[in-house]
Every structure is written in structure tokens, then in C-alpha cells.
Scaffold this motif. Structure first.
Motif, PDB file in Angstrom:
ATOM      1  N   SER A 127       0.810  -1.223   0.000  1.00  0.00           N
ATOM      2  CA  SER A 127       0.000   0.000   0.000  1.00  0.00           C
ATOM      3  C   SER A 127       0.839   1.268   0.000  1.00  0.00           C
ATOM      4  N   VAL A 128       2.086   1.187   0.450  1.00  0.00           N
ATOM      5  CA  VAL A 128       2.931   2.382   0.504  1.00  0.00           C
ATOM      6  C   VAL A 128       3.196   2.922  -0.896  1.00  0.00           C
ATOM      7  N   LYS A 129       3.278   2.048  -1.865  1.00  0.00           N
ATOM      8  CA  LYS A 129       3.554   2.479  -3.234  1.00  0.00           C
ATOM      9  C   LYS A 129       2.487   3.438  -3.751  1.00  0.00           C
ATOM     10  N   TYR A 130       1.262   3.271  -3.302  1.00  0.00           N
ATOM     11  CA  TYR A 130       0.145   4.027  -3.853  1.00  0.00           C
ATOM     12  C   TYR A 130      -0.133   5.340  -3.135  1.00  0.00           C
ATOM     13  N   ILE A 131       0.690   5.678  -2.145  1.00  0.00           N
ATOM     14  CA  ILE A 131       0.498   6.982  -1.499  1.00  0.00           C
ATOM     15  C   ILE A 131       1.299   8.073  -2.203  1.00  0.00           C
ATOM     16  N   PHE A 132       2.178   7.686  -3.114  1.00  0.00           N
ATOM     17  CA  PHE A 132       3.037   8.652  -3.791  1.00  0.00           C
ATOM     18  C   PHE A 132       2.460   9.067  -5.142  1.00  0.00           C
ATOM     19  N   ASN A 133       2.781  10.320  -5.529  1.00  0.00           N
ATOM     20  CA  ASN A 133       2.464  10.891  -6.842  1.00  0.00           C
ATOM     21  C   ASN A 133       0.976  10.888  -7.178  1.00  0.00           C
ATOM     22  N   ASN A 134       0.123  10.918  -6.157  1.00  0.00           N
ATOM     23  CA  ASN A 134      -1.316  11.053  -6.368  1.00  0.00           C
ATOM     24  C   ASN A 134      -1.766  12.366  -5.750  1.00  0.00           C
ATOM     25  N   CYS A 135      -2.301  13.233  -6.565  1.00  0.00           N
ATOM     26  CA  CYS A 135      -2.716  14.550  -6.100  1.00  0.00           C
ATOM     27  C   CYS A 135      -4.035  14.446  -5.341  1.00  0.00           C
ATOM     28  N   ASN A 136      -4.028  14.903  -4.093  1.00  0.00           N
ATOM     29  CA  ASN A 136      -5.221  14.925  -3.254  1.00  0.00           C
ATOM     30  C   ASN A 136      -5.373  16.311  -2.656  1.00  0.00           C
ATOM     31  N   HIS A 137      -6.401  17.020  -3.066  1.00  0.00           N
ATOM     32  CA  HIS A 137      -6.693  18.357  -2.525  1.00  0.00           C
ATOM     33  C   HIS A 137      -5.491  19.300  -2.627  1.00  0.00           C
ATOM     34  N   GLY A 138      -4.790  19.229  -3.738  1.00  0.00           N
ATOM     35  CA  GLY A 138      -3.705  20.167  -4.011  1.00  0.00           C
ATOM     36  C   GLY A 138      -2.336  19.771  -3.482  1.00  0.00           C
ATOM     37  N   TYR A 139      -2.219  18.605  -2.859  1.00  0.00           N
ATOM     38  CA  TYR A 139      -0.933  18.154  -2.332  1.00  0.00           C
ATOM     39  C   TYR A 139      -0.682  16.714  -2.743  1.00  0.00           C
ATOM     40  N   PRO A 180       6.904  12.785   6.214  1.00  0.00           N
ATOM     41  CA  PRO A 180       7.927  13.634   5.571  1.00  0.00           C
ATOM     42  C   PRO A 180       9.027  14.093   6.541  1.00  0.00           C
ATOM     43  N   ASN A 181       8.711  14.183   7.825  1.00  0.00           N
ATOM     44  CA  ASN A 181       9.723  14.580   8.801  1.00  0.00           C
ATOM     45  C   ASN A 181      10.616  13.424   9.217  1.00  0.00           C
ATOM     46  N   ARG A 182      10.091  12.205   9.182  1.00  0.00           N
ATOM     47  CA  ARG A 182      10.856  11.032   9.613  1.00  0.00           C
ATOM     48  C   ARG A 182      11.719  10.450   8.507  1.00  0.00           C
ATOM     49  N   CYS A 183      11.365  10.693   7.258  1.00  0.00           N
ATOM     50  CA  CYS A 183      12.100  10.089   6.148  1.00  0.00           C
ATOM     51  C   CYS A 183      12.514  11.174   5.165  1.00  0.00           C
ATOM     52  N   LYS A 184      13.807  11.273   4.941  1.00  0.00           N
ATOM     53  CA  LYS A 184      14.312  12.341   4.072  1.00  0.00           C
ATOM     54  C   LYS A 184      14.008  12.087   2.595  1.00  0.00           C
ATOM     55  N   PHE A 185      13.552  10.885   2.248  1.00  0.00           N
ATOM     56  CA  PHE A 185      13.237  10.570   0.856  1.00  0.00           C
ATOM     57  C   PHE A 185      11.787  10.889   0.493  1.00  0.00           C
ATOM     58  N   VAL A 186      11.029  11.392   1.453  1.00  0.00           N
ATOM     59  CA  VAL A 186       9.616  11.704   1.218  1.00  0.00           C
ATOM     60  C   VAL A 186       9.428  13.202   1.375  1.00  0.00           C
ATOM     61  N   ARG A 187       8.691  13.765   0.410  1.00  0.00           N
ATOM     62  CA  ARG A 187       8.434  15.221   0.454  1.00  0.00           C
ATOM     63  C   ARG A 187       6.953  15.441   0.169  1.00  0.00           C
ATOM     64  N   MET A 216      10.999  10.827  -8.063  1.00  0.00           N
ATOM     65  CA  MET A 216      10.804   9.594  -8.832  1.00  0.00           C
ATOM     66  C   MET A 216       9.396   9.593  -9.400  1.00  0.00           C
ATOM     67  N   GLN A 217       9.280   9.390 -10.692  1.00  0.00           N
ATOM     68  CA  GLN A 217       7.964   9.335 -11.318  1.00  0.00           C
ATOM     69  C   GLN A 217       7.402   7.918 -11.318  1.00  0.00           C
ATOM     70  N   GLU A 218       8.234   6.950 -11.611  1.00  0.00           N
ATOM     71  CA  GLU A 218       7.818   5.550 -11.608  1.00  0.00           C
ATOM     72  C   GLU A 218       8.454   4.890 -10.407  1.00  0.00           C
ATOM     73  N   ILE A 219       7.624   4.426  -9.504  1.00  0.00           N
ATOM     74  CA  ILE A 219       8.098   3.878  -8.237  1.00  0.00           C
ATOM     75  C   ILE A 219       7.887   2.370  -8.248  1.00  0.00           C
ATOM     76  N   GLY A 220       8.962   1.650  -7.998  1.00  0.00           N
ATOM     77  CA  GLY A 220       8.883   0.198  -7.881  1.00  0.00           C
ATOM     78  C   GLY A 220       8.960  -0.207  -6.424  1.00  0.00           C
ATOM     79  N   TYR A 221       8.661  -1.462  -6.158  1.00  0.00           N
ATOM     80  CA  TYR A 221       8.695  -1.928  -4.771  1.00  0.00           C
ATOM     81  C   TYR A 221      10.100  -1.888  -4.192  1.00  0.00           C
TER      82      TYR A 221
END
Length: 179
Positions: free
Chosen positions: A76-88, A168-175, A100-105
């Protein structure tokens, strides 16, 4: 902090986590039950045998849901990225801070480990509160009288919302970025 973004992201995550974990648990439980049925040399399917097979399925369903929940959480973590929800949106970054545009497991392992540890701490905190409540306000004396996979799933779902806020605060790879 955008409340609607986190709520919508969490809701989509809960739906995906629930269906994926229940589906995987049902498959695992069915395979184990079928294996046991075959191992017993396939007795005739009478009413008693059907009830016994259903009881076996229910037993193994609860056990297999534990492992299926971990697998579903990773997927499920893969699907939280690069999906626009309410402007974010959450963006996954490479080591060079490129989105990363294409995210693999394989790209999710570092993020998932940090997120899983955050989830463990949040579920653990809920367990402490629940145990304190149980000891102070009920007749139960141990956590094992009431704790099962259903409570664990509920604690996990509740912790998911809080974990997305801290991710985003706990992982430097997430923005968290506007979209």
C-alpha cells in the motif's frame, strides 16, 4: 498542514489495506484448509465435515491475516506517492533529491522500514493506553483477554493517519509538495 489531504490519503490507504489484507488472508487460509483437507485424504463432504472445514478456515484466517497485513502494508505504501489529493501529494525522492515518477517496490524499502517503525511506535503507544484503560476501568487483568488481530488492525488503521503526518519529517526521501 492540510487536513483534507491527509484525510483523503488515509481513507484511500485504509480501503486498499483492508481489501488487500482480507483478500490475501482469505487466499492463505483457503490454501492451508485445502492442504489439510487433501492431507486427510479428502473425506466425504458431509455437513459435519463442511462445518469442520469452515472452522479450520476461520482459525487459519485469523492467523494468516497477521502476515497478510504486513504484506498489504508494504504494497500500500507504493500508492500513497504521486497522487494529487486536494492540491498536495507525497513525492518519493532519489538520493540526489530528484522526484521519482515511476516507483517500484524496490524503491520503497528504505521508506517502508522507517514508516513501519513509526507505525510500531504509534501502535505500541495505543497499546499502552488501552492496557492502562483495561487495568483501571475493567475486570480484565491481562492484555491477552481482549487483544486479537481485529484490535491490531484497528490500532494500525488509526496509526496510519498519524504516521502520514509524520512521514515527511521522519524520512528524508519523502516530500510533501503542491500539485
Amino acid at each position: 498542514m492540510n487536513f483534507k489531504f491527509y484525510l483523503f490519503l488515509w481513507f484511500k490507504w485504509v480501503i486498499r489495506l483492508t481489501f488487500c489484507s482480507l483478500f490475501l488472508a482469505a487466499i492463505f487460509a483457503f490454501l492451508i484448509t485445502a492442504f489439510l483437507y487433501l492431507k486427510l485424504e479428502m473425506p466425504i463432504l458431509s455437513a459435519e465435515n463442511m462445518v469442520a472445514l469452515f472452522e479450520l478456515f476461520k482459525f487459519w484466517f485469523q492467523i494468516s491475516w497477521n502476515g497478510a497485513l504486513l504484506i498489504a502494508m508494504f504494497r500500500s505504501v507504493k500508492y500513497i506517492f504521486n497522487n494529487c489529493n486536494h492540491g498536495y501529494q507525497f513525492q518519493l525522492l532519489t538520493c540526489q533529491a530528484i522526484v521519482m515518477q515511476e516507483i517500484g517496490y524496490g524503491d520503497l524499502v528504505k521508506v517502508w522500514r522507517r514508516w513501519l517503525m513509526l507505525m510500531i511506535w504509534l501502535v505500541g503507544a495505543q497499546m499502552i493506553v488501552a492496557l492502562a484503560y483495561t487495568l483501571l476501568f475493567t475486570n480484565m487483568t491481562t492484555v491477552f483477554e481482549w487483544f486479537n488481530i481485529y484490535w491490531l488492525f484497528g490500532f494500525t488503521v488509526f496509526s496510519g493517519y498519524i504516521s502520514f503526518i509524520f512521514l515527511p519529517n521522519r524520512c528524508k526521501f519523502v516530500r510533501l509538495a503542491k500539485c
